[in-house]
Design an enzyme around this catalytic site. Structure first.
Site, PDB file in Angstrom:
ATOM      1  N   TYR A   1      50.649  -4.213 -31.528  1.00 32.64           N
ATOM      2  CA  TYR A   1      50.292  -2.521 -31.879  1.00 32.64           C
ATOM      3  C   TYR A   1      50.521  -1.549 -30.839  1.00 32.64           C
ATOM      4  O   TYR A   1      51.244  -0.516 -30.829  1.00 32.64           O
ATOM      5  CB  TYR A   1      49.005  -2.734 -32.740  1.00 32.64           C
ATOM      6  CG  TYR A   1      48.900  -1.083 -33.021  1.00 32.64           C
ATOM      7  CD1 TYR A   1      48.969  -0.412 -34.030  1.00 32.64           C
ATOM      8  CD2 TYR A   1      47.947  -0.421 -32.052  1.00 32.64           C
ATOM      9  CE1 TYR A   1      48.657   0.953 -34.256  1.00 32.64           C
ATOM     10  CE2 TYR A   1      47.242   0.728 -32.319  1.00 32.64           C
ATOM     11  CZ  TYR A   1      47.819   1.531 -33.400  1.00 32.64           C
ATOM     12  OH  TYR A   1      47.500   2.856 -33.358  1.00 32.64           O
TER      13      TYR A   1
ATOM     14  N   TYR B   1      52.465  -9.005 -36.143  1.00 31.86           N
ATOM     15  CA  TYR B   1      51.895  -8.420 -34.917  1.00 31.86           C
ATOM     16  C   TYR B   1      50.364  -8.310 -34.971  1.00 31.86           C
ATOM     17  O   TYR B   1      49.672  -8.463 -36.159  1.00 31.86           O
ATOM     18  CB  TYR B   1      52.445  -7.172 -34.372  1.00 31.86           C
ATOM     19  CG  TYR B   1      52.020  -5.992 -35.359  1.00 31.86           C
ATOM     20  CD1 TYR B   1      50.797  -5.208 -35.235  1.00 31.86           C
ATOM     21  CD2 TYR B   1      52.900  -5.622 -36.303  1.00 31.86           C
ATOM     22  CE1 TYR B   1      50.576  -4.009 -35.808  1.00 31.86           C
ATOM     23  CE2 TYR B   1      52.610  -4.410 -36.983  1.00 31.86           C
ATOM     24  CZ  TYR B   1      51.364  -3.605 -36.933  1.00 31.86           C
ATOM     25  OH  TYR B   1      50.938  -2.539 -37.598  1.00 31.86           O
ATOM     26  N   CYS B   2      49.648  -8.203 -33.716  1.00 33.80           N
ATOM     27  CA  CYS B   2      48.436  -8.051 -33.790  1.00 33.80           C
ATOM     28  C   CYS B   2      48.065  -6.688 -32.837  1.00 33.80           C
ATOM     29  O   CYS B   2      48.998  -5.856 -32.783  1.00 33.80           O
ATOM     30  CB  CYS B   2      47.169  -9.020 -33.263  1.00 33.80           C
ATOM     31  SG  CYS B   2      47.636  -9.984 -31.786  1.00 33.80           S
ATOM     32  N   PHE B   3      46.708  -6.501 -32.231  1.00 26.63           N
ATOM     33  CA  PHE B   3      46.585  -5.506 -31.397  1.00 26.63           C
ATOM     34  C   PHE B   3      47.447  -5.559 -30.165  1.00 26.63           C
ATOM     35  O   PHE B   3      48.111  -4.520 -29.795  1.00 26.63           O
ATOM     36  CB  PHE B   3      45.286  -5.334 -31.090  1.00 26.63           C
ATOM     37  CG  PHE B   3      44.837  -4.066 -30.246  1.00 26.63           C
ATOM     38  CD1 PHE B   3      45.192  -2.920 -30.960  1.00 26.63           C
ATOM     39  CD2 PHE B   3      44.401  -4.012 -29.020  1.00 26.63           C
ATOM     40  CE1 PHE B   3      44.829  -1.608 -30.296  1.00 26.63           C
ATOM     41  CE2 PHE B   3      44.323  -2.993 -28.197  1.00 26.63           C
ATOM     42  CZ  PHE B   3      44.390  -1.454 -28.892  1.00 26.63           C
TER      43      PHE B   3
END
Length: 364
Positions: free
Chosen positions: A123, A94-96
């Site tokens: 996130y 995952y990223c933001f």
């Protein structure tokens, strides 16, 4: 190609392995239990790309990002992601927000022969889910506080209950001026996330009534979620009692013997000196509340006890400052608190009686 995963409940209930592709500075501010940070960009690279985005737009920022993460650097990062994916075939990345960064990592992994799923929403979506988890528990579940004088062993009681929430454990801090551990505290976001995952897992097991220690808003540097702290101000309470001798012994074990061993385990030869420094610092923190004369007297007792411990390993002299601190500072403070919260106390007793009561207690 694997589908994005948006079943956040399943992710946390099953401790799905996750790699966080955000920059280290983002990861340090807050992440999730057990997650590994394998960033697409370093903090410096992210800052340069962010500046480019503001000045020249998205396309120029993407081009710069590909220039910064190329060649050997790109290959090293792909290798780290691939190693994680092979070690954790049930994992996620995952990223933001579940956007461009995780898409790029997913694409580069695919080009390396590995299809690996992303967390949809990233996130931010998982963080929102956990905040909602705590709010829902406060609305839907029953809570009772465990109070008591310093050293009565509230943490030990909580450790024997299947429905306890160990706030101090999640904060890695014992909750008082002397509560700092040899290892540091999590970020506040990490603390909140740990608590939410704990609530989620216990509710999944059927727990609907929770016991938690009566705490201040701050546990060291970690702040309780405001909705939780506000609700705690009106919760029913069970009061734990124990003899002064037992309390002194427990404090001696926890804050001297065990804490010293913790410092030595973490810091080696410097451990004792750092432990002694921490203990004296903790006393200095409450200097104003103790008053000058009382602080000086307890400080000298503590210094003498530490000197004897360093010389011979004997910890018995610590009892003097512990007894003084309890009798002259903590006990009067807790006696006042008990009086002010008296109407909320539904049961009081020693360890066995309190355990029996809490195990049999029906939700209110």
């Amino acid at each position: 190609m694997p589908l994005d995963c948006t079943d956040y409940r399943e992710i946390f209930l099953n401790d799905r392995p996750m790699m966080d592709t955000r920059a280290p500075i983002e990861f340090t501010k807050g992440a999730f239990p057990g997650v590994l940070n394998l960033p697409l960009m370093t903090d410096q690279e992210r800052q340069r790309v962010g500046t480019c985005y503001k000045q020249q737009g998205q396309q120029a920022a993407i081009v710069l990002g590909h220039q910064l993460v190329s060649g050997a650097i790109k290959e090293q990062r792909i290798q780290a992601w691939a190693d994680f994916a092979r070690a954790h075939p049930d994992g996620l990345l995952y990223c933001f927000r579940g956007g461009l960064r995780s898409q790029i990592v997913q694409q580069w992994l695919r080009e390396a022969g590995i299809d690996y799923p992303r967390v949809g929403g990233g996130y931010k979506a998982m963080r929102t889910f956990l905040l909602d988890t705590t709010e829902q528990a406060l609305q839907q579940c029953d809570f009772v506080l465990l109070g008591g004088m310093t050293g009565t062993g509230k943490t030990q009681v909580l450790g024997q209950l299947d429905n306890a929430l160990d706030l101090e454990g999640h904060a890695n801090h014992r909750g008082s001026s002397f509560g700092r551990r040899a290892t540091g505290q999590p970020s506040n976001i990490d603390f909140e996330n740990r608590l939410a995952v704990d609530l989620l897992k216990k509710r999944e097991r059927g727990v609907q009534s929770f016991v938690l220690e009566d705490e201040n808003r701050m546990i060291g540097s970690c702040a309780l979620p405001l909705p939780l702290y506000q609700s705690m101000q009106g919760l029913p309470m069970v009061w734990l009692e124990d003899s002064l001798a037992n309390r002194v012994q427990r404090i001696l074990d926890d804050y001297v013997v065990n804490l010293c061993a913790e410092f030595v385990a973490v810091h080696g030869e410097q451990g004792f000196a750092l432990f002694a420094e921490r203990l004296l610092e903790s006393l200095n923190k409450i200097h104003k509340r103790l008053g000058g004369e009382r602080h000086q007297r307890l400080f000298l007792l503590m210094e003498a006890a530490l000197a004897e411990q360093a010389r011979s390993g004997d910890v018995e002299r610590h009892r003097a400052w512990i007894e003084g601190l309890l009798g002259e500072y903590y006990d009067p403070m807790y006696a006042f608190q008990r009086e002010s919260k008296g109407a909320r106390i539904e049961f009081s007793g020693e360890h066995g009686a309190v355990l029996d009561y809490l195990r049999q207690r029906s939700p209110r």
